[in-house]
Design an enzyme around this catalytic site. Structure first.
Site, mmCIF file in Angstrom:
data_model
loop_
_atom_site.group_PDB
_atom_site.id
_atom_site.type_symbol
_atom_site.label_atom_id
_atom_site.label_comp_id
_atom_site.label_asym_id
_atom_site.label_seq_id
_atom_site.Cartn_x
_atom_site.Cartn_y
_atom_site.Cartn_z
ATOM 1 N N THR A 11 0.983 -1.262 0.012
ATOM 2 C CA THR A 11 -0.240 0.072 -0.050
ATOM 3 C C THR A 11 0.854 1.175 -0.012
ATOM 4 O O THR A 11 1.995 1.394 0.615
ATOM 5 C CB THR A 11 -0.980 0.156 1.287
ATOM 6 O OG1 THR A 11 -1.470 -1.086 1.393
ATOM 7 C CG2 THR A 11 -1.830 1.141 1.214
ATOM 8 N N ARG A 39 -10.320 -10.800 4.205
ATOM 9 C CA ARG A 39 -9.717 -9.606 4.762
ATOM 10 C C ARG A 39 -10.054 -8.505 3.808
ATOM 11 O O ARG A 39 -10.401 -8.653 2.789
ATOM 12 C CB ARG A 39 -8.034 -9.526 4.615
ATOM 13 C CG ARG A 39 -7.454 -10.647 5.608
ATOM 14 C CD ARG A 39 -7.168 -10.389 7.000
ATOM 15 N NE ARG A 39 -6.917 -8.892 7.431
ATOM 16 C CZ ARG A 39 -5.769 -8.207 7.296
ATOM 17 N NH1 ARG A 39 -4.777 -8.756 7.209
ATOM 18 N NH2 ARG A 39 -5.733 -6.946 7.825
ATOM 19 N N GLY A 68 -2.616 -0.085 7.658
ATOM 20 C CA GLY A 68 -2.585 -0.727 8.872
ATOM 21 C C GLY A 68 -3.511 -2.044 8.721
ATOM 22 O O GLY A 68 -4.051 -2.628 7.710
#
Length: 87
Positions: A11, A39, A68
């Protein structure tokens, strides 16, 4: 070559300020290949992984991008909460 692929597929976030002081924010996930089944990613969700806003009274501008644990970031709308708290 595999190490390079691992290191270049994560990311990323960017916040920019133009010559007039306007802010913008953008994010991109590393794709699905590192995600476990079930997820979720927070990067593309407005208010969770990224947010920008302007205070109507002071014209202060804020931009935030986060990465995160996606489930936590999304469930709390974390980027928006942080940004609104700053304004």
């Amino acid at each position: 070559e595999r190490l390079i692929n691992i290191m270049t597929n994560d990311t990323v976030g960017a916040i920019v300020v133009d010559a007039h002081g306007h802010v913008a924010v953008g994010t991109s996930s590393g794709g699905r290949w590192l995600k476990e089944v079930g997820r979720i990613g927070s990067s593309p969700i407005l208010g969770a992984g990224f947010w920008s806003g302007r205070c109507p009274r002071t014209q202060l501008q804020v931009a935030i991008c986060l990465t995160g644990v996606g489930e936590v970031i999304v469930s709390r709308g974390l980027a928006a909460r942080l940004g609104e708290g700053l304004l």
